[in-house]
Enzyme design. Structure first.
Site, PDB file in Angstrom:
ATOM      1  N   GLY A 172       0.813  -1.215   0.000  1.00  0.00           N
ATOM      2  CA  GLY A 172       0.000   0.000   0.000  1.00  0.00           C
ATOM      3  C   GLY A 172       0.839   1.255   0.000  1.00  0.00           C
TER       4      GLY A 172
ATOM      5  CB  THR B 288       0.654   4.003  -4.501  1.00  0.00           C
ATOM      6  OG1 THR B 288      -0.435   3.082  -4.323  1.00  0.00           O
ATOM      7  CG2 THR B 288       1.788   3.291  -5.219  1.00  0.00           C
TER       8      THR B 288
ATOM      9  CG  ASN C 242      -0.223   1.442   4.551  1.00  0.00           C
ATOM     10  OD1 ASN C 242      -0.839   1.938   5.501  1.00  0.00           O
ATOM     11  ND2 ASN C 242      -0.156   2.031   3.366  1.00  0.00           N
TER      12      ASN C 242
ATOM     13  CB  SER D  13      -8.891   1.611  11.120  1.00  0.00           C
ATOM     14  OG  SER D  13      -9.812   2.685  11.209  1.00  0.00           O
TER      15      SER D  13
ATOM     16  CE1 TYR E 211     -10.712   0.370   5.923  1.00  0.00           C
ATOM     17  CE2 TYR E 211     -11.275   1.405   8.009  1.00  0.00           C
ATOM     18  CZ  TYR E 211     -10.374   1.202   6.964  1.00  0.00           C
ATOM     19  OH  TYR E 211      -9.154   1.831   6.995  1.00  0.00           O
TER      20      TYR E 211
ATOM     21  CE  LYS F 289      -7.883  -1.216   7.889  1.00  0.00           C
ATOM     22  NZ  LYS F 289      -6.494  -1.363   7.398  1.00  0.00           N
TER      23      LYS F 289
ATOM     24  CB  ILE G  20      -4.777   9.935   8.669  1.00  0.00           C
ATOM     25  CG1 ILE G  20      -4.563   9.041   9.911  1.00  0.00           C
ATOM     26  CG2 ILE G  20      -3.458  10.539   8.204  1.00  0.00           C
ATOM     27  CD1 ILE G  20      -4.000   9.742  11.122  1.00  0.00           C
TER      28      ILE G  20
END
Length: 245
Positions: free
Chosen positions: A13, A15, A87, A139, A152, A156, A185
């Site tokens: 991850g 990018t 990530n 997260s 999600y 996590k 973030i």
């Protein structure tokens, strides 16, 4: 100053907003890096910015090819893998009763199952080297839940439970496994949030701002360094005080 000289670290991850900052900070600390992601253009930008960093274009949802990925990374590092940063992740938000099985499965497949498979193959390499460190990016939603993010949050939260189990299994092999749990973030993902809702969100954060990718990347650097050699099975919260685990 954290010193990661001669540490071989693979980052998935790479990018994204957080991933790019992780690459920046680990590179500054002197690590030897391989960056992976699904966006070739952004990977090439990393390569042009840091000529010493190797890049691999890879779709993390391609489970059948993950073992080959691990072999490729191992070969590029001459068999020595010191660190893995998991990530990569996706989200497919929807209210629970409207959430399709595909939306549920896609997020679990990428965020949790891919993490399981990558960790599995890299731990095998680390056992041979008699040491290694894994950092899993989770997260705040995995602890608190969130409306429209049942899939999600489940993925996590699952990473956290899996990481604790692996930390127990492989501590005697000198393989240390920890999680970082970011809050909200300032990335492309939070850019999509309506300004009114974003302001309401910031009001709930005691530090009174969104986090920066650098806030997460600095903790990754610490956990990859020798300064964290007596820490395993932990989740470090980077959320501005929004949640105390």
């Amino acid at each position: 100053m954290i010193d990661l000289k001669n540490k071989n670290i693979f980052v998935t991850g790479a990018t994204g907003g957080i991933g790019g900052s992780i690459i920046d900070i680990l590179n500054i600390a002197g690590a030897n890096l391989i960056a992976s992601g699904s966006n070739q253009e952004k990977l090439e930008m990393i390569k042009s910015k840091y000529e010493n960093i190797k890049i691999i274009k890879f779709d993390i949802s391609n489970h059948n090819e993950i073992e080959k990925l691990a072999e490729q990374v191992s070969n590029l590092f001459d068999g020595k893998i010191d660190g893995l940063v998991n990530n990569a992740g996706v989200n497919r938000d929807n209210i629970f009763l409207r959430m399709s099985l595909d939306e549920w499965q896609k997020v679990l497949d990428v965020n949790l199952t891919s993490n399981f498979l990558i960790s599995k193959f890299f731990i095998k390499k680390m056992i041979k080297n008699k040491s290694g460190k894994i950092v899993n990016i989770t997260s705040i939603v995995g602890h608190t839940g969130n409306i429209g993010q049942a899939n999600y949050a489940a993925s996590k939260s699952g990473i956290i439970g899996m990481s604790k189990s692996l930390a127990l299994e492989y501590a005697k092999k000198n393989i240390l496994i920890n999680c970082i749990s970011p809050g909200f973030i300032d990335t492309a993902m939070t850019d999509k949030i309506d300004d009114k809702f974003k302001n309401q969100l910031i009001d709930k954060i005691p530090i009174n701002r969104l986090g920066k990718p650098l806030d997460v990347a600095n903790v990754v650097s610490f956990l990859m360094s020798d300064l964290s050699n007596y820490i395993t099975g932990e989740t470090i919260h980077v959320n501005g005080g929004m949640y105390f685990g």
